[in-house]
Enzyme design. Sequence first.
Site, short mmCIF file in Angstrom:
data_model
loop_
_atom_site.label_atom_id
_atom_site.label_comp_id
_atom_site.label_asym_id
_atom_site.label_seq_id
_atom_site.Cartn_x
_atom_site.Cartn_y
_atom_site.Cartn_z
N GLY A 8 0.78 -1.27 0.07
CA GLY A 8 -0.08 -0.06 0.01
C GLY A 8 0.83 1.37 0.00
O GLY A 8 0.73 2.28 0.74
N ARG A 36 -1.65 -0.37 -7.25
CA ARG A 36 -1.70 0.75 -8.42
C ARG A 36 -0.31 1.43 -8.53
O ARG A 36 0.48 1.01 -7.49
CB ARG A 36 -2.71 1.87 -8.18
CG ARG A 36 -2.44 2.48 -6.52
CD ARG A 36 -3.67 3.43 -6.48
NE ARG A 36 -3.47 4.19 -5.09
CZ ARG A 36 -3.74 5.32 -4.85
NH1 ARG A 36 -3.93 6.12 -5.56
NH2 ARG A 36 -3.50 5.53 -3.38
N ASP A 52 -1.24 -7.39 -5.62
CA ASP A 52 -2.50 -7.48 -4.92
C ASP A 52 -2.26 -8.13 -3.64
O ASP A 52 -1.99 -9.32 -3.95
CB ASP A 52 -3.62 -7.88 -6.11
CG ASP A 52 -5.13 -8.08 -5.29
OD1 ASP A 52 -5.13 -7.75 -3.81
OD2 ASP A 52 -5.98 -8.31 -5.93
N TYR A 142 -15.83 -0.67 8.40
CA TYR A 142 -14.07 -0.49 8.78
C TYR A 142 -13.93 -0.62 10.32
O TYR A 142 -12.98 -1.09 10.50
CB TYR A 142 -13.84 0.99 8.47
CG TYR A 142 -12.76 1.57 8.68
CD1 TYR A 142 -11.49 1.21 7.74
CD2 TYR A 142 -12.50 2.73 9.35
CE1 TYR A 142 -10.36 1.40 7.94
CE2 TYR A 142 -11.04 3.27 9.41
CZ TYR A 142 -9.96 2.67 8.94
OH TYR A 142 -8.84 3.25 9.07
P1 NAD Z 1 -4.98 5.07 1.39
O1 NAD Z 1 -6.25 4.59 0.97
O2 NAD Z 1 -4.35 6.30 1.16
O3 NAD Z 1 -4.06 3.99 1.04
C1 NAD Z 1 -4.25 2.58 0.75
C2 NAD Z 1 -3.20 2.09 -0.39
O4 NAD Z 1 -3.76 0.55 -0.30
C3 NAD Z 1 -3.61 2.34 -1.67
O5 NAD Z 1 -2.55 3.20 -2.28
C4 NAD Z 1 -4.09 1.39 -2.37
O6 NAD Z 1 -3.88 1.14 -3.91
C5 NAD Z 1 -3.56 0.24 -1.44
N1 NAD Z 1 -4.45 -1.06 -1.71
C6 NAD Z 1 -5.87 -1.11 -1.74
N2 NAD Z 1 -6.20 -2.25 -2.00
C7 NAD Z 1 -5.01 -3.09 -2.29
C8 NAD Z 1 -4.62 -4.54 -2.67
N3 NAD Z 1 -5.72 -5.30 -2.67
N4 NAD Z 1 -3.55 -4.93 -2.75
C9 NAD Z 1 -2.35 -3.95 -2.57
N5 NAD Z 1 -2.61 -2.59 -2.26
C10 NAD Z 1 -3.88 -2.14 -2.09
O7 NAD Z 1 -4.89 4.74 3.10
P2 NAD Z 1 -4.04 5.35 4.20
O8 NAD Z 1 -4.72 6.49 4.61
O9 NAD Z 1 -2.45 5.22 3.75
O10 NAD Z 1 -4.09 4.27 5.22
C11 NAD Z 1 -3.21 3.15 5.38
C12 NAD Z 1 -3.36 2.11 6.37
O11 NAD Z 1 -3.68 2.97 7.80
C13 NAD Z 1 -4.92 1.76 6.46
O12 NAD Z 1 -4.74 0.23 7.09
C14 NAD Z 1 -5.72 2.65 7.40
O13 NAD Z 1 -7.12 1.97 7.66
C15 NAD Z 1 -5.04 3.23 8.42
N6 NAD Z 1 -5.34 4.33 8.92
C16 NAD Z 1 -5.34 5.44 8.13
C17 NAD Z 1 -5.56 6.70 8.79
C18 NAD Z 1 -5.68 8.16 8.19
O14 NAD Z 1 -6.05 8.99 8.55
N7 NAD Z 1 -5.03 8.11 6.78
C19 NAD Z 1 -6.00 6.73 9.96
C20 NAD Z 1 -6.35 5.57 10.72
C21 NAD Z 1 -5.61 4.26 10.12
C1 AKB Z 2 -10.85 7.31 8.43
O1 AKB Z 2 -11.53 8.60 8.49
O2 AKB Z 2 -11.65 6.26 7.87
C2 AKB Z 2 -9.35 7.20 8.96
C3 AKB Z 2 -9.19 6.84 10.17
C4 AKB Z 2 -9.70 7.43 11.17
O3 AKB Z 2 -9.15 5.44 10.16
N1 AKB Z 2 -8.83 8.53 8.49
#
Ligand code: NAD
Ligand code: AKB
Length: 313
Positions: A8, A36, A52, A142
């Site tokens: 990711g 991607r 994937d 989620y």
């Molecule tokens: P994001 O959606 O920006 O990035 C996720 C990446 O995973 C994307 O680039 C997507 O292409 C890739 N992806 C999706 N399906 C896939 C697959 N089948 N195989 C391979 N890659 C795949 O998410 P993020 O904000 O970078 O979050 C990363 C992690 O952190 C997640 O687990 C999310 O739940 C967690 N998280 C994020 C936040 C936030 O505010 N960004 C907050 C809490 C938790």
């Molecule tokens: C979302 O809003 O889904 C994320 C998170 C807090 O996990 N930014």
Amino acid sequence: MEKILVIGCSGQIGSELTLELRKMYGDSNVVATDIRPAPADILESGPFEILDVLDAGKLQLVCEHEKITQVYHLAAILSGNAEKRPMPSWEINMRSLFNVLEIAKALKLKKIFWPSSIAVFGPTTPRMNTPQYTTMEPNTVYGISKLAGERWIEYYYQKYGIETRSLRYPGLISYKTEAGGGTTDYAVEIFYDAIKTGKYECFLSSETALPMMFMPDAIKATIDVMEAESFKLSLRSSYNVAGICFTPHTLANEIKKQIPDFEISYKPDFRQAIADSWPDCIDDSVAQKDWGLTYEYDLPRMTQVMIDEIRRK
Ligand code: NAD
Ligand code: AKB
């Protein structure tokens, strides 16, 4: 010698964490993967593969071929998007985690990072200074997947000795890559719209308080918990990390100090109910005590950097 796999890498966190890990471990020792294409700086600085994470066979081949020792598994469907497609989102969030954990068990990988979220809390959780241990009844796809994931990473640690590490991130704010379909995304979008048009229509109401964190603090916390000595970690589910708590109204006022004509309006959508089920602010004293969690950015400092960097872009 550590060899790290980031799953990711093209997302909001991965696009920054991958580069930081390459600085620490060497460019060729951090293999970036995503379903991607990756941003140019990731493609140019080290190895990248389309992968994937649901393809367990290919995931195992990559880990074996690259002699991977640690995995940062960041692929997931975030809260807003998961509510639109519950079953496919559950499948991605849960099956991807099992694929990573099973490969970690089979190949005896050293450490796994998998992020949880404030979404593990729900409407029956105390909203103010939410403790590490409290009532957890999430009511989003989620949030249920994150709570189940926390239970499973602790299980794999206890049963199979896999070094799983995790943080309950709040909403993350950054300027490099756009946010990926969450409920806290307003706190990123607002900066782009403020700079481009001077206006923002917020999908949450003005007084919706949520915990947030600036990306450099989130990256530092992630690396710190992964680098911490094993005996210091008193829990193997996921650590509360609090960051900064504010409402859309407070953030808009902070932006107005830099952009005086900025105007915000409010049109809550389905994400309001999600935000209403999450804490206003959380207590991260366990993370502070166990591995020394600290922050550099408060609201004014983060706002200044966001505005400067987005203007530069
Ligand atoms: P994001 O959606 O920006 O990035 C996720 C990446 O995973 C994307 O680039 C997507 O292409 C890739 N992806 C999706 N399906 C896939 C697959 N089948 N195989 C391979 N890659 C795949 O998410 P993020 O904000 O970078 O979050 C990363 C992690 O952190 C997640 O687990 C999310 O739940 C967690 N998280 C994020 C936040 C936030 O505010 N960004 C907050 C809490 C938790
Ligand atoms: C979302 O809003 O889904 C994320 C998170 C807090 O996990 N930014």
